[in-house]
Design an enzyme around this catalytic site. Structure first.
Site, PDB file in Angstrom:
ATOM      1  N   LYS A  41       0.925  -1.173   0.071  1.00 53.76           N
ATOM      2  CA  LYS A  41       0.055   0.004   0.004  1.00 53.76           C
ATOM      3  C   LYS A  41       0.806   1.165  -0.011  1.00 53.76           C
ATOM      4  O   LYS A  41       0.717   2.217  -0.774  1.00 53.76           O
ATOM      5  CB  LYS A  41      -0.919  -0.036   1.232  1.00 53.76           C
ATOM      6  N   ASP A 135      -4.947  12.780  12.418  1.00 54.85           N
ATOM      7  CA  ASP A 135      -5.721  11.578  12.231  1.00 54.85           C
ATOM      8  C   ASP A 135      -5.723  10.612  13.551  1.00 54.85           C
ATOM      9  O   ASP A 135      -5.182  11.220  14.415  1.00 54.85           O
ATOM     10  CB  ASP A 135      -5.234  10.961  10.815  1.00 54.85           C
ATOM     11  N   ASP A 323       4.333   0.910  12.111  1.00 54.92           N
ATOM     12  CA  ASP A 323       3.053   0.072  11.831  1.00 54.92           C
ATOM     13  C   ASP A 323       2.949  -1.529  12.198  1.00 54.92           C
ATOM     14  O   ASP A 323       1.832  -2.051  12.277  1.00 54.92           O
ATOM     15  CB  ASP A 323       2.996  -0.081  10.192  1.00 54.92           C
TER      16      ASP A 323
HETATM   17  C1  UD1 Z   1       4.389   6.785   6.346  1.00 55.70           C
HETATM   18  C2  UD1 Z   1       3.372   5.874   6.114  1.00 55.70           C
HETATM   19  C3  UD1 Z   1       2.723   5.220   7.604  1.00 55.70           C
HETATM   20  C4  UD1 Z   1       4.137   5.065   8.563  1.00 55.70           C
HETATM   21  C5  UD1 Z   1       4.859   6.353   8.404  1.00 55.70           C
HETATM   22  C6  UD1 Z   1       6.174   5.899   9.562  1.00 55.70           C
HETATM   23  C7  UD1 Z   1       2.503   5.909   4.038  1.00 55.70           C
HETATM   24  C8  UD1 Z   1       1.135   6.320   3.516  1.00 55.70           C
HETATM   25  N1  UD1 Z   1       2.144   6.104   5.262  1.00 55.70           N
HETATM   26  O1  UD1 Z   1       3.482   7.855   6.817  1.00 55.70           O
HETATM   27  O2  UD1 Z   1       2.116   4.102   7.209  1.00 55.70           O
HETATM   28  O3  UD1 Z   1       3.567   4.947   9.759  1.00 55.70           O
HETATM   29  O4  UD1 Z   1       5.463   6.656   7.172  1.00 55.70           O
HETATM   30  O5  UD1 Z   1       6.942   5.020   8.938  1.00 55.70           O
HETATM   31  O6  UD1 Z   1       3.439   5.686   3.472  1.00 55.70           O
HETATM   32  N2  UD1 Z   1       6.711  14.988  10.736  1.00 55.70           N
HETATM   33  C9  UD1 Z   1       6.812  16.250  10.772  1.00 55.70           C
HETATM   34  N3  UD1 Z   1       6.647  16.907   9.969  1.00 55.70           N
HETATM   35  C10 UD1 Z   1       6.315  16.659   8.670  1.00 55.70           C
HETATM   36  C11 UD1 Z   1       6.463  15.046   8.309  1.00 55.70           C
HETATM   37  C12 UD1 Z   1       6.337  14.073   9.164  1.00 55.70           C
HETATM   38  O7  UD1 Z   1       6.939  16.568  12.218  1.00 55.70           O
HETATM   39  O8  UD1 Z   1       6.467  17.472   7.638  1.00 55.70           O
HETATM   40  C13 UD1 Z   1       6.654  13.768  11.690  1.00 55.70           C
HETATM   41  C14 UD1 Z   1       5.353  13.130  11.856  1.00 55.70           C
HETATM   42  O9  UD1 Z   1       4.394  13.833  12.704  1.00 55.70           O
HETATM   43  C15 UD1 Z   1       5.860  11.734  12.444  1.00 55.70           C
HETATM   44  C16 UD1 Z   1       7.350  11.558  11.806  1.00 55.70           C
HETATM   45  O10 UD1 Z   1       7.763  12.998  11.318  1.00 55.70           O
HETATM   46  O11 UD1 Z   1       6.179  11.997  13.994  1.00 55.70           O
HETATM   47  C17 UD1 Z   1       7.125  10.397  10.738  1.00 55.70           C
HETATM   48  O12 UD1 Z   1       6.463  10.771   9.907  1.00 55.70           O
HETATM   49  P1  UD1 Z   1       6.426  10.329   8.247  1.00 55.70           P
HETATM   50  O13 UD1 Z   1       7.518   9.521   8.182  1.00 55.70           O
HETATM   51  O14 UD1 Z   1       6.332  11.514   7.312  1.00 55.70           O
HETATM   52  O15 UD1 Z   1       5.236   9.579   8.049  1.00 55.70           O
HETATM   53  P2  UD1 Z   1       4.176   9.798   6.599  1.00 55.70           P
HETATM   54  O16 UD1 Z   1       4.882   9.590   5.562  1.00 55.70           O
HETATM   55  O17 UD1 Z   1       2.916  10.349   6.966  1.00 55.70           O
END
Ligand code: UD1
Length: 439
Positions: A41, A135, A323
């Site tokens: 996914k 979320d 996850d």
């Molecule tokens: C992706 C995955 C999700 C997984 C996560 C971490 C998809 C669709 N989802 O989510 O299943 O749990 O990676 O492996 O691929 N953060 C910030 N600022 C930002 C972006 C992120 O502070 O601009 C923080 C988030 O709040 C979190 C951390 O960084 O604490 C990791 O987030 P991120 O790796 O970006 O997760 P996603 O890409 O949203």
């Protein structure tokens, strides 16, 4: 069109009531047989977004029929793409002219929609994307996505719930992420491929899904090196072309079946699963007493006795992914001893713990930590799936619980699994999907 052909073991998603389905699980022991994992996914959603980078006809193989894929297809269709999804093959036709807008109704349903921002800016020099809210994991900022894109020359304004980006010509630069964010790395990659000059992403995410995206982009004609390491270098090119690509297998789905075995015992083979994508997890599970080995075409898993508790901390890849954590908390809830689980990625990701407690688990969760004291047995109860992986973990807990467990809001599970109920049933689990009204 994708929306017409979309169906899964849960029935046609568009017609079924969001909260209507319930997974009924009875205690099950001794799973056996073979199960096959679908395409990942978290890989396919980004690859679909990357198709926005060049007009023409794409073919994606190993694409699962899950709700999130349908939402991403809807989003691309809203912008002007034509999509068909038959069996596991998706064809995407990207036109020359598109509307680079991601509306609230779709972004709100699927947070990963934010990854259209990078490719839209690269291709059209402008994009308007609804700001994703928080979320079930809690607060989910996108500051790193925006800051990184600003380094490449994009200006953003934010009004009425939308972020609007504009750039005359993207120019490569050095971007240092203050956390290896998966989504920010992906958005930057998809913007930088068409930028002028060289972009270097430092502290980049290293997940297998990032490597898959880079493989896709490079086959389109991009010049990217360093994928799978913390420093990714992208040399911008003037032109990309559509390609055919096969999506990597879903390591989180594979982990779900491994955990199912931990709950019920037995011996199974998970076809397509790649141990190399889940080494740290396999090591932890081995410590707990689960035997896992690579075999031809997949991995074999065997569980013959009660598991031992371990401590665990989630980390960015190659660490144990956040996850996987709900599955491991479910396993720890019936293991011998006490396990301390630390969540380092998303602070609020312990919501399902109260549901496990309803089933007799002994768990104390606070902030980033949970202390899980293994109990001899769980007992079946009605519970509710708060999100995809937590919902799956409750289903797994039901395998080990005396009596009947009813996991409500099963549509959450459907977002990430093509056939979880059918697959577990084929391994011998006593499980079925029922309509809310018929209980
Ligand atoms: C992706 C995955 C999700 C997984 C996560 C971490 C998809 C669709 N989802 O989510 O299943 O749990 O990676 O492996 O691929 N953060 C910030 N600022 C930002 C972006 C992120 O502070 O601009 C923080 C988030 O709040 C979190 C951390 O960084 O604490 C990791 O987030 P991120 O790796 O970006 O997760 P996603 O890409 O949203």
């Amino acid at each position: 069109m994708a929306s017409n052909s979309f169906s899964s073991e849960f029935g046609t998603t568009s017609s079924h009531n969001e909260e209507g389905s319930v997974v009924r699980v009875q205690q099950s022991t001794g799973l056996s047989g073979t199960v096959r994992v679908s395409g990942a996914k978290n890989s396919v959603l980004k690859i679909m977004a990357a198709s926005l980078l060049a007009p023409g006809q794409y073919v994606l193989n190993n694409v699962p029929h899950i709700a999130d894929v349908k939402w991403m297809a809807n989003l691309l269709e809203t912008m002007g793409a034509s999509i068909s999804h038959q069996k596991d093959v998706m064809q995407i036709e990207i036109p020359e002219e598109m509307t680079p807008i991601a509306p609230y109704e779709l972004v709100e349903r699927m947070r990963a929609s934010i990854v259209v921002l990078g490719p839209l800016l690269a291709r059209f020099g402008k994009a308007k994307v609804s700001v994703p809210g928080g979320d079930d994991f809690g607060h989910r900022p996108i500051d790193m996505h925006l800051k990184g894109l600003e380094e490449l020359g994009v200006s953003f304004t934010n009004s009425h719930g939308y972020i609007e980006g504009e750039v005359k010509k993207l120019v490569g630069g050095k971007v240092l992420l203050n956390f290896p964010s998966v989504g920010a790395t992906e958005n930057l990659l998809m913007a930088a491929v068409l930028a002028e000059g060289i972009t270097v992403i430092e502290n980049a995410a290293r997940e297998p899904e990032i490597v898959d995206l880079v493989y896709f982009l490079n086959s389109m004609g991009a010049q990217i090196t360093g994928e799978g390491t913390s420093t990714i270098q992208i040399e911008g090119v003037g032109h990309l072309s559509p390609v055919e690509h096969t999506v990597i297998p879903d390591r989180i789905e594979a982990a779900t079946y491994i955990a199912a075995l931990g709950m019920a015992g037995g011996q199974i083979v998970i076809e397509e699963a790649r141990l190399e994508h889940m080494e740290m997890l396999a090591e932890k599970l081995h410590e707990m007493g689960i035997e896992i080995g690579q075999v031809d075409g997949g991995i074999s898993v065997c569980v013959s006795k009660r598991l031992r508790s371990v401590d665990l901390a989630t980390l960015p890849y190659p660490g144990v992914a956040t996850d996987y954590k709900p599955f491991i908390v479910a396993l720890l809830s019936i293991s011998d001893g006490v396990g301390i689980v630390t969540e380092n990625i998303f602070a609020g990701r312990f919501r399902y713990v109260d549901e496990l407690i309803r089933m007799g688990a002994d768990i104390r969760a606070e902030g980033h930590h949970a202390v899980v004291r293994g109990v001899e047995r769980l007992s079946g109860a009605p519970v509710r799936a708060p999100d995809i992986r937590a919902g799956a973990a409750l289903v797994l807990a039901g395998l080990a619980a005396e009596g009947e467990t009813l996991v409500g809001a099963a549509s959450h599970i459907e977002r990430g699994y093509q056939n979880l109920v059918g697959n577990l049933s084929s391994l011998g689990a006593k499980i079925e999907l029922v309509n809310h009204q018929s209980i």
